[in-house]
Design a protein around this motif. Structure first.
Motif, PDB file in Angstrom:
ATOM      1  N   ALA A 201      11.756  -5.648   2.088  1.00 17.95           N
ATOM      2  CA  ALA A 201      11.123  -6.115   3.322  1.00 17.95           C
ATOM      3  C   ALA A 201       9.606  -6.047   3.218  1.00 17.95           C
ATOM      4  O   ALA A 201       8.901  -6.967   3.653  1.00 17.95           O
ATOM      5  CB  ALA A 201      11.608  -5.276   4.509  1.00 17.95           C
ATOM      6  N   ILE A 202       9.092  -4.952   2.634  1.00 19.03           N
ATOM      7  CA  ILE A 202       7.642  -4.841   2.446  1.00 19.03           C
ATOM      8  C   ILE A 202       7.145  -5.944   1.517  1.00 19.03           C
ATOM      9  O   ILE A 202       6.095  -6.560   1.763  1.00 19.03           O
ATOM     10  CB  ILE A 202       7.278  -3.458   1.885  1.00 19.03           C
ATOM     11  CG1 ILE A 202       7.574  -2.372   2.920  1.00 19.03           C
ATOM     12  CG2 ILE A 202       5.800  -3.415   1.484  1.00 19.03           C
ATOM     13  CD1 ILE A 202       7.475  -0.956   2.376  1.00 19.03           C
ATOM     14  N   LYS A 203       7.900  -6.207   0.452  1.00 17.36           N
ATOM     15  CA  LYS A 203       7.500  -7.254  -0.496  1.00 17.36           C
ATOM     16  C   LYS A 203       7.355  -8.605   0.192  1.00 17.36           C
ATOM     17  O   LYS A 203       6.499  -9.417  -0.173  1.00 17.36           O
ATOM     18  CB  LYS A 203       8.518  -7.341  -1.630  1.00 17.36           C
ATOM     19  CG  LYS A 203       8.180  -8.385  -2.680  1.00 17.36           C
ATOM     20  CD  LYS A 203       9.265  -8.479  -3.748  1.00 17.36           C
ATOM     21  CE  LYS A 203       8.964  -9.606  -4.728  1.00 17.36           C
ATOM     22  NZ  LYS A 203      10.049  -9.783  -5.731  1.00 17.36           N
ATOM     23  N   ALA A 204       8.193  -8.850   1.211  1.00 17.04           N
ATOM     24  CA  ALA A 204       8.170 -10.136   1.916  1.00 17.04           C
ATOM     25  C   ALA A 204       7.263 -10.114   3.137  1.00 17.04           C
ATOM     26  O   ALA A 204       7.269 -11.071   3.925  1.00 17.04           O
ATOM     27  CB  ALA A 204       9.592 -10.511   2.335  1.00 17.04           C
ATOM     28  N   SER A 205       6.463  -9.054   3.288  1.00 10.85           N
ATOM     29  CA  SER A 205       5.667  -8.888   4.498  1.00 10.85           C
ATOM     30  C   SER A 205       4.175  -9.013   4.231  1.00 10.85           C
ATOM     31  O   SER A 205       3.726  -9.133   3.095  1.00 10.85           O
ATOM     32  CB  SER A 205       5.944  -7.510   5.098  1.00 10.85           C
ATOM     33  OG  SER A 205       5.244  -6.499   4.364  1.00 10.85           O
ATOM     34  N   SER A 206       3.407  -8.921   5.317  1.00 10.85           N
ATOM     35  CA  SER A 206       1.951  -8.930   5.201  1.00 10.85           C
ATOM     36  C   SER A 206       1.421  -7.650   4.574  1.00 10.85           C
ATOM     37  O   SER A 206       0.252  -7.579   4.193  1.00 10.85           O
ATOM     38  CB  SER A 206       1.322  -9.123   6.587  1.00 10.85           C
ATOM     39  OG  SER A 206       1.725  -8.081   7.462  1.00 10.85           O
ATOM     40  N   GLY A 207       2.264  -6.629   4.451  1.00 15.24           N
ATOM     41  CA  GLY A 207       1.850  -5.373   3.829  1.00 15.24           C
ATOM     42  C   GLY A 207       2.076  -5.328   2.338  1.00 15.24           C
ATOM     43  O   GLY A 207       1.847  -4.290   1.702  1.00 15.24           O
ATOM     44  N   ASN A 208       2.518  -6.436   1.755  1.00 14.22           N
ATOM     45  CA  ASN A 208       2.824  -6.456   0.321  1.00 14.22           C
ATOM     46  C   ASN A 208       1.565  -6.325  -0.534  1.00 14.22           C
ATOM     47  O   ASN A 208       0.450  -6.643  -0.094  1.00 14.22           O
ATOM     48  CB  ASN A 208       3.542  -7.755  -0.037  1.00 14.22           C
ATOM     49  CG  ASN A 208       4.072  -7.742  -1.471  1.00 14.22           C
ATOM     50  OD1 ASN A 208       4.492  -6.705  -1.943  1.00 14.22           O
ATOM     51  ND2 ASN A 208       4.029  -8.884  -2.119  1.00 14.22           N
ATOM     52  N   SER A 209       1.752  -5.852  -1.755  1.00 16.90           N
ATOM     53  CA  SER A 209       0.668  -5.802  -2.734  1.00 16.90           C
ATOM     54  C   SER A 209       1.266  -5.899  -4.127  1.00 16.90           C
ATOM     55  O   SER A 209       2.467  -5.662  -4.328  1.00 16.90           O
ATOM     56  CB  SER A 209      -0.127  -4.493  -2.615  1.00 16.90           C
ATOM     57  OG  SER A 209       0.656  -3.382  -3.040  1.00 16.90           O
ATOM     58  N   PHE A 210       0.429  -6.233  -5.091  1.00 14.07           N
ATOM     59  CA  PHE A 210       0.863  -6.275  -6.486  1.00 14.07           C
ATOM     60  C   PHE A 210       1.418  -4.922  -6.908  1.00 14.07           C
ATOM     61  O   PHE A 210       2.434  -4.828  -7.605  1.00 14.07           O
ATOM     62  CB  PHE A 210      -0.309  -6.675  -7.374  1.00 14.07           C
ATOM     63  CG  PHE A 210       0.005  -6.724  -8.848  1.00 14.07           C
ATOM     64  CD1 PHE A 210       0.586  -7.838  -9.410  1.00 14.07           C
ATOM     65  CD2 PHE A 210      -0.290  -5.640  -9.667  1.00 14.07           C
ATOM     66  CE1 PHE A 210       0.878  -7.883 -10.776  1.00 14.07           C
ATOM     67  CE2 PHE A 210      -0.011  -5.670 -11.024  1.00 14.07           C
ATOM     68  CZ  PHE A 210       0.579  -6.794 -11.580  1.00 14.07           C
ATOM     69  N   VAL A 211       0.754  -3.841  -6.476  1.00 12.04           N
ATOM     70  CA  VAL A 211       1.192  -2.493  -6.836  1.00 12.04           C
ATOM     71  C   VAL A 211       2.574  -2.209  -6.249  1.00 12.04           C
ATOM     72  O   VAL A 211       3.429  -1.617  -6.919  1.00 12.04           O
ATOM     73  CB  VAL A 211       0.165  -1.448  -6.361  1.00 12.04           C
ATOM     74  CG1 VAL A 211       0.721  -0.036  -6.460  1.00 12.04           C
ATOM     75  CG2 VAL A 211      -1.116  -1.564  -7.186  1.00 12.04           C
ATOM     76  N   HIS A 212       2.807  -2.604  -5.014  1.00 14.51           N
ATOM     77  CA  HIS A 212       4.126  -2.393  -4.415  1.00 14.51           C
ATOM     78  C   HIS A 212       5.200  -3.116  -5.217  1.00 14.51           C
ATOM     79  O   HIS A 212       6.268  -2.558  -5.492  1.00 14.51           O
ATOM     80  CB  HIS A 212       4.137  -2.883  -2.966  1.00 14.51           C
ATOM     81  CG  HIS A 212       5.501  -2.826  -2.341  1.00 14.51           C
ATOM     82  ND1 HIS A 212       6.092  -1.645  -1.977  1.00 14.51           N
ATOM     83  CD2 HIS A 212       6.396  -3.816  -2.040  1.00 14.51           C
ATOM     84  CE1 HIS A 212       7.303  -1.894  -1.473  1.00 14.51           C
ATOM     85  NE2 HIS A 212       7.503  -3.201  -1.502  1.00 14.51           N
ATOM     86  N   GLU A 213       4.925  -4.349  -5.607  1.00 10.20           N
ATOM     87  CA  GLU A 213       5.909  -5.139  -6.339  1.00 10.20           C
ATOM     88  C   GLU A 213       6.210  -4.549  -7.717  1.00 10.20           C
ATOM     89  O   GLU A 213       7.330  -4.690  -8.219  1.00 10.20           O
ATOM     90  CB  GLU A 213       5.419  -6.577  -6.509  1.00 10.20           C
ATOM     91  CG  GLU A 213       5.395  -7.382  -5.224  1.00 10.20           C
ATOM     92  CD  GLU A 213       5.118  -8.851  -5.485  1.00 10.20           C
ATOM     93  OE1 GLU A 213       5.247  -9.292  -6.644  1.00 10.20           O
ATOM     94  OE2 GLU A 213       4.769  -9.558  -4.522  1.00 10.20           O
TER      95      GLU A 213
END
Length: 299
Positions: A201-213
């Motif tokens: 959900a975070i990956k698909a959100s405005s809170g996503n980042s390269f580091v998160h992915e």
């Protein structure tokens, strides 16, 4: 064009292999010849010493763990480099350091191109890592075929020293994002959410980042294995702090992140994976962030 490559570690190894696979005339050297086995199998030639490598090449590429090692290697090879040859430095150095070492090389007629990279070892292995160039435009053009083989997107940032500044900025952001991602995942875990679903959900959100992915997956796996150490993270965050003071920019978030990494290095050691900074929160709360289905290493 005959290229030489010194430093076949976690990052330098796959970068040099990209040149081999692209058919460049490549000679390699590393303190441990075992690190060169893949390159020799792919067509590279082994150089028994940094000096013999420098003498046999038009261009020497280095990818080394610290400014001190870069300087030591440069001092060793300069006497063997021909006037008009090129030194391409892919290590992460401070701006003042690359300018000082380039001046040292220039006294021997050797031109310098700084070329730090960003994106992670997995992108280097895929030939997709981002290259940040600093130096004369004609030098970038001269080596463009090799640069295209080394990685994916290339950004010529300007004169020498420019790439050092942007590389430190990108790493600073990555470390801030890493600490923030650990806090976000812990909120999800303590909030009773399924961590795998929360990550998606975070990956698909405005809170996503390269580091998160990327590093977020290694946190959830528990390996933390990003092939980048606490010591290296502290070095880069130190560079960012230096720039903040020099440019008069208060770096509040970067300062807090530096403090967090300092505590993590004290707890887990300088050779620990930088991603393990999230363990501080896990250990403090007695709560792990494991979830099934995530890789131990990025491909």
């Amino acid at each position: 064009m005959r290229y030489g490559f010194i430093g076949l570690g976690n990052l330098g190894g796959p970068l040099a292999l990209n040149l081999c696979r692209a058919g460049f005339d490549l000679r390699v050297h590393d303190r441990d010849k075992v690190n060169a086995e893949r390159h020799l199998s792919a067509g590279a030639t082994w150089a028994s010493s940094p000096q013999s490598l420098a003498a046999a090449c038009d261009t020497m590429i280095t990818c080394l763990p610290s400014p001190a090692v870069s300087e030591s290697v440069l001092k060793t090879v300069i006497p063997s480099m021909a006037a008009g040859s090129t030194w391409i430095e892919m290590s992460t150095l401070g701006r003042d350091e690359i300018l000082r070492l380039a001046a040292m090389a220039g006294e021997h007629g050797v031109r310098t191109l700084e070329l730090p990279v960003t994106g992670g070892v997995h992108l280097a292995a895929r030939g997709e890592i981002t290259l940040l160039a600093g130096g004369d435009a004609d030098l970038v053009a001269l080596h463009r075929p090799a640069l295209d083989a080394l990685g994916g997107r290339l950004f010529h940032m300007g004169p020498l020293g420019s790439a050092a500044v942007i590389k430190v900025i990108t790493n600073m952001l990555a470390f801030i994002h890493l600490v923030a991602d650990g806090e976000a995942l812990m909120l999800a875990k303590r909030g009773g959410l399924d961590l795998a679903q929360a990550w998606a959900a975070i990956k698909a959100s405005s809170g996503n980042s390269f580091v998160h992915e990327t590093e977020g997956q290694l946190i959830l796996n528990g390996s933390y294995d990003i092939a980048f150490t606490m010591d290296l993270a502290m070095k880069d965050l130190g560079f960012a702090a230096d720039f903040g003071r020099e440019f008069g920019v208060p770096l509040d978030l970067a300062g807090l992140t530096l403090e967090t990494f300092s505590r993590a290095r004290k707890a887990y050691g300088g050779d620990a994976q930088s991603t393990a900074v999230v363990r501080l929160l896990e250990d403090a709360l007695g709560t792990d962030l494991r979830a099934p289905g995530f890789p131990a290493r990025l491909e």
